[in-house]
Motif scaffolding. Structure first.
Motif, mmCIF file in Angstrom:
data_model
loop_
_atom_site.group_PDB
_atom_site.id
_atom_site.type_symbol
_atom_site.label_atom_id
_atom_site.label_comp_id
_atom_site.label_asym_id
_atom_site.label_seq_id
_atom_site.Cartn_x
_atom_site.Cartn_y
_atom_site.Cartn_z
ATOM 1 N N SER A 281 42.906 -10.275 66.025
ATOM 2 C CA SER A 281 41.750 -10.217 66.593
ATOM 3 C C SER A 281 41.212 -11.262 67.628
ATOM 4 O O SER A 281 40.398 -11.054 68.333
ATOM 5 C CB SER A 281 40.491 -10.352 65.397
ATOM 6 N N ILE B 40 46.273 -15.687 70.482
ATOM 7 C CA ILE B 40 47.736 -15.589 70.425
ATOM 8 C C ILE B 40 48.176 -14.206 69.799
ATOM 9 O O ILE B 40 48.965 -13.581 70.224
ATOM 10 C CB ILE B 40 48.542 -16.719 69.757
ATOM 11 N N ARG C 23 40.230 -10.273 60.004
ATOM 12 C CA ARG C 23 38.896 -10.229 59.111
ATOM 13 C C ARG C 23 37.970 -9.560 60.031
ATOM 14 O O ARG C 23 36.958 -8.730 59.563
ATOM 15 C CB ARG C 23 38.485 -11.524 58.344
ATOM 16 N N ASN D 173 50.660 -14.816 62.097
ATOM 17 C CA ASN D 173 50.355 -15.470 62.951
ATOM 18 C C ASN D 173 48.808 -16.190 62.544
ATOM 19 O O ASN D 173 48.203 -17.054 63.196
ATOM 20 C CB ASN D 173 50.126 -14.807 64.313
ATOM 21 N N TYR E 134 46.530 -30.029 58.960
ATOM 22 C CA TYR E 134 46.874 -29.175 59.705
ATOM 23 C C TYR E 134 48.521 -28.921 59.800
ATOM 24 O O TYR E 134 49.145 -27.995 59.394
ATOM 25 C CB TYR E 134 46.362 -28.839 61.025
ATOM 26 N N THR F 179 47.387 -24.460 73.263
ATOM 27 C CA THR F 179 47.040 -23.098 73.865
ATOM 28 C C THR F 179 45.510 -22.988 73.921
ATOM 29 O O THR F 179 44.673 -23.222 72.930
ATOM 30 C CB THR F 179 47.799 -21.901 72.935
ATOM 31 N N THR G 117 42.669 -20.806 73.162
ATOM 32 C CA THR G 117 42.005 -19.922 72.250
ATOM 33 C C THR G 117 40.901 -20.124 71.853
ATOM 34 O O THR G 117 40.434 -21.223 71.993
ATOM 35 C CB THR G 117 43.117 -19.409 71.346
HETATM 36 N N1 NAP Z 1 45.655 -22.571 69.948
HETATM 37 C C1 NAP Z 1 46.681 -23.625 69.773
HETATM 38 O O1 NAP Z 1 46.573 -24.734 70.504
HETATM 39 C C2 NAP Z 1 47.787 -23.339 68.642
HETATM 40 C C3 NAP Z 1 48.793 -24.379 68.998
HETATM 41 C C4 NAP Z 1 49.945 -24.268 67.861
HETATM 42 C C5 NAP Z 1 49.871 -23.213 67.135
HETATM 43 N N2 NAP Z 1 48.807 -22.300 66.860
HETATM 44 C C6 NAP Z 1 48.909 -21.459 66.075
HETATM 45 O O2 NAP Z 1 48.596 -20.101 66.526
HETATM 46 C C7 NAP Z 1 48.218 -19.306 65.573
HETATM 47 C C8 NAP Z 1 46.988 -18.256 66.351
HETATM 48 O O3 NAP Z 1 45.981 -18.929 66.544
HETATM 49 P P1 NAP Z 1 44.944 -19.074 68.031
HETATM 50 O O4 NAP Z 1 45.520 -20.182 68.716
HETATM 51 O O5 NAP Z 1 45.195 -17.807 68.607
HETATM 52 O O6 NAP Z 1 43.572 -19.062 67.158
HETATM 53 P P2 NAP Z 1 42.553 -18.166 66.934
HETATM 54 O O7 NAP Z 1 42.059 -17.503 68.173
HETATM 55 O O8 NAP Z 1 41.457 -18.881 66.226
HETATM 56 O O9 NAP Z 1 43.369 -17.205 66.146
HETATM 57 C C9 NAP Z 1 43.509 -17.050 64.505
HETATM 58 C C10 NAP Z 1 43.485 -15.858 64.270
HETATM 59 O O10 NAP Z 1 43.733 -15.880 62.992
HETATM 60 C C11 NAP Z 1 42.968 -14.938 62.022
HETATM 61 N N3 NAP Z 1 42.474 -15.400 60.847
HETATM 62 C C12 NAP Z 1 42.012 -16.632 60.480
HETATM 63 N N4 NAP Z 1 41.971 -16.628 59.047
HETATM 64 C C13 NAP Z 1 42.302 -15.500 58.704
HETATM 65 C C14 NAP Z 1 42.506 -14.721 57.303
HETATM 66 N N5 NAP Z 1 42.093 -15.638 56.078
HETATM 67 N N6 NAP Z 1 42.859 -13.692 57.263
HETATM 68 C C15 NAP Z 1 43.479 -12.987 58.253
HETATM 69 N N7 NAP Z 1 43.142 -13.347 59.482
HETATM 70 C C16 NAP Z 1 42.708 -14.683 59.621
HETATM 71 C C17 NAP Z 1 41.538 -14.988 62.921
HETATM 72 O O11 NAP Z 1 40.989 -13.701 62.981
HETATM 73 P P3 NAP Z 1 39.538 -13.299 61.991
HETATM 74 O O12 NAP Z 1 38.758 -14.542 62.057
HETATM 75 O O13 NAP Z 1 39.087 -12.159 62.571
HETATM 76 O O14 NAP Z 1 39.986 -13.053 60.454
HETATM 77 C C18 NAP Z 1 42.413 -15.120 64.335
HETATM 78 O O15 NAP Z 1 42.534 -13.526 64.815
HETATM 79 C C19 NAP Z 1 47.900 -20.121 64.393
HETATM 80 O O16 NAP Z 1 48.660 -19.789 63.416
HETATM 81 C C20 NAP Z 1 47.439 -21.489 64.969
HETATM 82 O O17 NAP Z 1 47.977 -22.274 63.928
HETATM 83 C C21 NAP Z 1 47.649 -22.450 67.710
#
Ligand code: NAP
Length: 269
Positions: free
Chosen positions: A17, A20, A40, A92, A158, A191, A193
């Motif tokens: 949603s 990434i 969600r 993810n 984390y 990243t 986001t």
């Molecule tokens: N941003 C960074 O700097 C960074 C760096 C390294 C790794 N990551 C990893 O990259 C991945 C994506 O994160 P992002 O940066 O794109 O952040 P984000 O924009 O907050 O995306 C997180 C996603 O996870 C979903 N999510 C959270 N809880 C959930 C649940 N209980 N069931 C289903 N979906 C759920 C959220 O959707 P809903 O709220 O709609 O459920 C959202 O789509 C994560 O695993 C994060 O740990 C991020």
């Protein structure tokens, strides 16, 4: 028309949603894959699904909380009904946690592990029967973080959830190799986001702006698609991220000293 690398393949992405996951949905779709989008927030999922369909492939948005076993099984039933099987699962969905080990609550830590680690295990187990239908050649892509390779101050809860993902990924890779199912690990660095807005914080803790350039989610998504195409077992993103992982491997004591300075501890006023 040029052949697209994932033409007709089916890719399921959790956390599609925003950020990434959403960018990955578009990146695989632009290579011809049909996309199952799980998360969600339904209105964001519908928007992401429309973006995918505009690329000329099918999109199936499914509301699914990865912490709820029944919702995960429903996600797989809907995927099977629509597409018959699954070529690539992208684990993810994730949630961050900020604060010192002494400061975050056990409930916060459990919530983070329930999404980042147990959610990934739950989804992967439920998806395996569908991935087997497309083996050999199907894939699991686990999204970790550079913080899963090296602990930094205030990011230990984390990071621990992602380190658990890294280890599980190695085991799963060996377990599934003989069936022709590849298991890849993609570890993004910082990243841009919604991640930092959504994450949990220990009471009284907030983070100052990080003095590093953030990547775009589109950059992470194209690296992920490239890793998928090449079946690259491990991808660590951003130069600082790669330097950190290597420095930690070769000069851990020196890196301990550097680590103290990387994150500037800041309590909320
Ligand atoms: N941003 C960074 O700097 C960074 C760096 C390294 C790794 N990551 C990893 O990259 C991945 C994506 O994160 P992002 O940066 O794109 O952040 P984000 O924009 O907050 O995306 C997180 C996603 O996870 C979903 N999510 C959270 N809880 C959930 C649940 N209980 N069931 C289903 N979906 C759920 C959220 O959707 P809903 O709220 O709609 O459920 C959202 O789509 C994560 O695993 C994060 O740990 C991020």
């Amino acid at each position: 028309m040029a052949t697209r690398d994932f033409q007709g393949k089916v890719v399921l992405i959790t956390g599609a949603s925003s950020g990434i996951g959403r960018a990955a949905a578009s990146a695989y779709a632009s290579q011809g894959a049909h996309i199952v989008l799980a998360a969600r927030r339904e209105s964001q999922l519908q928007d992401a699904a429309r973006e995918v369909e505009a690329l000329g492939v099918r999109a199936l948005p499914v509301r699914c909380d990865v912490t709820v076993e029944e919702e995960v099984h429903r996600l797989m039933r809907e995927t099977e009904a629509a597409f018959g099987g699954l070529d690539i699962l992208v684990n993810n969905a994730g949630l961050g946690l900020y604060g010192p080990v002494e400061g975050f609550s056990e409930a916060q830590l459990r919530q983070v592990f329930d999404i980042n680690f147990f959610g990934l295990v739950r989804v992967t187990r439920a998806a395996l029967p569908l991935l087997r239908k497309r083996a050999p050649g199907s894939q699991v892509v686990n999204v970790s973080s550079v913080l899963g390779h090296r602990g930094l101050p205030l990011l230990g809860g984390y990071g621990a959830s992602k380190a658990a993902v890294n280890l599980l990924t190695e085991s799963l890779r060996a377990e599934l190799a003989s069936e022709g199912i590849s298991v890849l690990l993609v570890s993004p660095g910082l990243t841009e986001t919604e991640f930092r807005d959504a994450r949990l914080s220990a009471e009284g803790w907030k983070q100052d702006a990080i003095p590093l350039n953030a990547m775009s989610s589109a950059t992470v998504a194209s690296a992920m698609v490239r890793a998928s195409r090449r079946k690259r077992r491990e991808t660590v993103l951003t130069l600082p991220g790669r330097v950190m992982v290597l420095a930690n491997r070769w000069v851990p004591a020196l890196f301990d000293r550097v680590a103290r300075r990387i994150v500037n501890p800041a309590k909320a006023p």
